[in-house]
Write a protein that holds these residues in place. Structure first.
Motif, mmCIF file in Angstrom:
data_model
loop_
_atom_site.group_PDB
_atom_site.id
_atom_site.type_symbol
_atom_site.label_atom_id
_atom_site.label_comp_id
_atom_site.label_asym_id
_atom_site.label_seq_id
_atom_site.Cartn_x
_atom_site.Cartn_y
_atom_site.Cartn_z
ATOM 1 N N SER A 39 0.634 -1.391 0.044
ATOM 2 C CA SER A 39 -0.076 -0.234 -0.048
ATOM 3 C C SER A 39 0.316 1.408 0.146
ATOM 4 N N ALA A 40 1.681 1.235 0.554
ATOM 5 C CA ALA A 40 3.209 2.537 0.023
ATOM 6 C C ALA A 40 3.303 2.618 -1.156
ATOM 7 N N MET A 41 3.598 2.232 -2.286
ATOM 8 C CA MET A 41 3.317 1.983 -3.597
ATOM 9 C C MET A 41 2.835 3.531 -4.250
ATOM 10 N N PRO A 42 3.518 4.536 -3.972
ATOM 11 C CA PRO A 42 3.239 5.577 -4.428
ATOM 12 C C PRO A 42 3.029 5.716 -5.990
ATOM 13 N N GLU A 43 1.903 6.377 -6.431
ATOM 14 C CA GLU A 43 1.454 6.579 -8.027
ATOM 15 C C GLU A 43 2.356 8.125 -8.250
ATOM 16 N N LEU A 44 3.107 8.554 -9.030
ATOM 17 C CA LEU A 44 4.160 9.567 -10.268
ATOM 18 C C LEU A 44 2.789 9.995 -11.045
ATOM 19 N N PRO A 45 2.863 10.756 -11.322
ATOM 20 C CA PRO A 45 1.283 11.295 -11.261
ATOM 21 C C PRO A 45 1.959 12.233 -12.849
ATOM 22 N N ASP A 46 1.643 12.189 -14.309
ATOM 23 C CA ASP A 46 1.848 12.656 -14.938
ATOM 24 C C ASP A 46 2.593 13.795 -14.852
ATOM 25 N N ASP A 47 1.693 14.848 -14.658
ATOM 26 C CA ASP A 47 2.500 15.846 -14.286
ATOM 27 C C ASP A 47 2.941 16.518 -12.551
ATOM 28 N N ARG A 48 4.373 16.005 -12.518
ATOM 29 C CA ARG A 48 4.478 15.675 -11.380
ATOM 30 C C ARG A 48 6.007 16.546 -11.281
ATOM 31 N N LYS A 49 5.645 17.192 -9.895
ATOM 32 C CA LYS A 49 5.937 18.064 -9.847
ATOM 33 C C LYS A 49 7.618 17.545 -8.957
ATOM 34 N N PRO A 50 8.853 18.383 -8.926
ATOM 35 C CA PRO A 50 10.686 18.309 -9.128
ATOM 36 C C PRO A 50 10.055 17.207 -7.234
ATOM 37 N N HIS A 51 9.289 17.625 -5.893
ATOM 38 C CA HIS A 51 9.686 16.841 -4.986
ATOM 39 C C HIS A 51 8.820 15.953 -5.030
ATOM 40 N N GLN A 52 8.114 15.145 -6.148
ATOM 41 C CA GLN A 52 7.601 13.840 -5.922
ATOM 42 C C GLN A 52 8.120 12.979 -6.884
ATOM 43 N N VAL A 53 9.180 14.085 -8.164
ATOM 44 C CA VAL A 53 9.972 13.016 -8.322
ATOM 45 C C VAL A 53 11.073 12.600 -7.629
ATOM 46 N N ASP A 54 11.480 13.618 -7.081
ATOM 47 C CA ASP A 54 12.874 13.711 -5.702
ATOM 48 C C ASP A 54 12.183 12.245 -4.790
ATOM 49 N N ALA A 55 10.763 12.811 -4.054
ATOM 50 C CA ALA A 55 10.559 11.225 -3.234
ATOM 51 C C ALA A 55 10.879 10.113 -4.060
ATOM 52 N N TRP A 56 9.984 9.594 -5.207
ATOM 53 C CA TRP A 56 10.449 8.497 -6.320
ATOM 54 C C TRP A 56 11.341 7.721 -6.251
ATOM 55 N N VAL A 57 12.629 9.012 -6.381
ATOM 56 C CA VAL A 57 13.771 8.739 -7.052
ATOM 57 C C VAL A 57 14.264 7.785 -5.307
ATOM 58 N N GLU A 58 13.916 8.262 -4.360
ATOM 59 C CA GLU A 58 14.786 8.736 -3.192
ATOM 60 C C GLU A 58 13.469 6.897 -2.971
ATOM 61 N N LEU A 59 12.785 6.557 -2.650
ATOM 62 C CA LEU A 59 11.841 5.261 -2.727
ATOM 63 C C LEU A 59 12.866 3.815 -3.617
ATOM 64 N N ALA A 60 13.060 4.456 -4.585
ATOM 65 C CA ALA A 60 13.767 3.621 -5.598
ATOM 66 C C ALA A 60 14.990 3.053 -4.916
ATOM 67 N N GLU A 61 15.392 3.887 -4.844
ATOM 68 C CA GLU A 61 17.036 3.871 -4.599
ATOM 69 C C GLU A 61 16.967 2.994 -3.353
ATOM 70 N N LEU A 62 15.694 3.452 -2.580
ATOM 71 C CA LEU A 62 15.429 2.247 -1.417
ATOM 72 C C LEU A 62 15.274 1.015 -1.501
ATOM 73 N N THR A 63 14.677 1.279 -2.228
ATOM 74 C CA THR A 63 14.238 -0.056 -3.180
ATOM 75 C C THR A 63 14.991 -1.918 -3.335
ATOM 76 N N GLN A 64 15.808 -0.790 -4.094
ATOM 77 C CA GLN A 64 17.618 -1.077 -3.860
ATOM 78 C C GLN A 64 18.707 -1.800 -3.901
ATOM 79 N N ASP A 65 18.439 -1.023 -2.509
ATOM 80 C CA ASP A 65 19.728 -1.118 -1.470
ATOM 81 C C ASP A 65 19.925 -2.425 -0.790
ATOM 82 N N PRO A 66 20.632 -2.943 -1.251
ATOM 83 C CA PRO A 66 20.688 -4.917 -0.740
ATOM 84 C C PRO A 66 20.781 -4.924 0.811
#
Length: 160
Positions: A39-66
């Motif tokens: 349920s914590a999976m965020p949706e990144l809207p098409d008209d994304r704001k910089p803070h949304q992109v930053d949050a998504w990138v942080e999440l993606a990096e976190l989930t890829q951290d071994p």
């Protein structure tokens, strides 16, 4: 990082789904725990704001951290082992909040964990833990609580 932000919605969901499958798959993990992660999976809207992109990138990096994946997998494995021993009590959000609040206030007040001032706080939390799990407050319970806190104590899990 820029590539992660440019992934399609399907690829972003797959990235998180793969993370969940890797960390929680293969054993009887607590369904509430797995649902919470999903349920914590965020949706990144098409008209994304910089803070949304930053949050998504942080999440993606976190989930890829071994290391983070290994920590979450330990949490899920611990919960599966608890379930195998008959624990069907769930995630215990109230207990988690109580521990976090009590410990946070104590630390903010400068109370050292091993000090005499900390003893009544620890005792109160242990009683609460014993009540939640319908167990006696004894050395076995305190060992179990310590193990649980050590396994679940990764601050990145809260950030996720």
């Amino acid at each position: 990082m820029h590539k992660l932000a440019k992934l399609s919605g399907d690829k972003r969901r797959r990235l998180i789904t793969d993370y969940i499958d890797d960390t929680c798959g293969g054993f009887d993990a607590n369904a509430d725990f797995v649902d919470m992660i999903r349920s914590a999976m965020p949706e990144l809207p098409d008209d994304r704001k910089p803070h949304q992109v930053d949050a998504w990138v942080e999440l993606a990096e976190l989930t890829q951290d071994p290391d983070f994946r290994a920590a979450v997998r330990r949490m899920a494995q611990y919960q599966a082992a608890e379930r195998a021993q008959g624990d069907v009590t769930g995630l215990h959000h109230d207990l988690t909040e109580t521990v976090r609040d009590s410990v946070g206030r104590a630390l903010d007040a400068g109370i050292a964990p091993a000090s005499a001032e900390a003893a009544p706080i620890i005792d109160a939390l242990t009683v609460r833990y014993a009540q939640t799990f319908s167990r006696a407050d004894d050395a076995g319970l305190r060992h179990r609580l310590l193990t649980r806190l050590e396994i679940a104590g990764d601050p990145r899990a809260e950030r996720y």
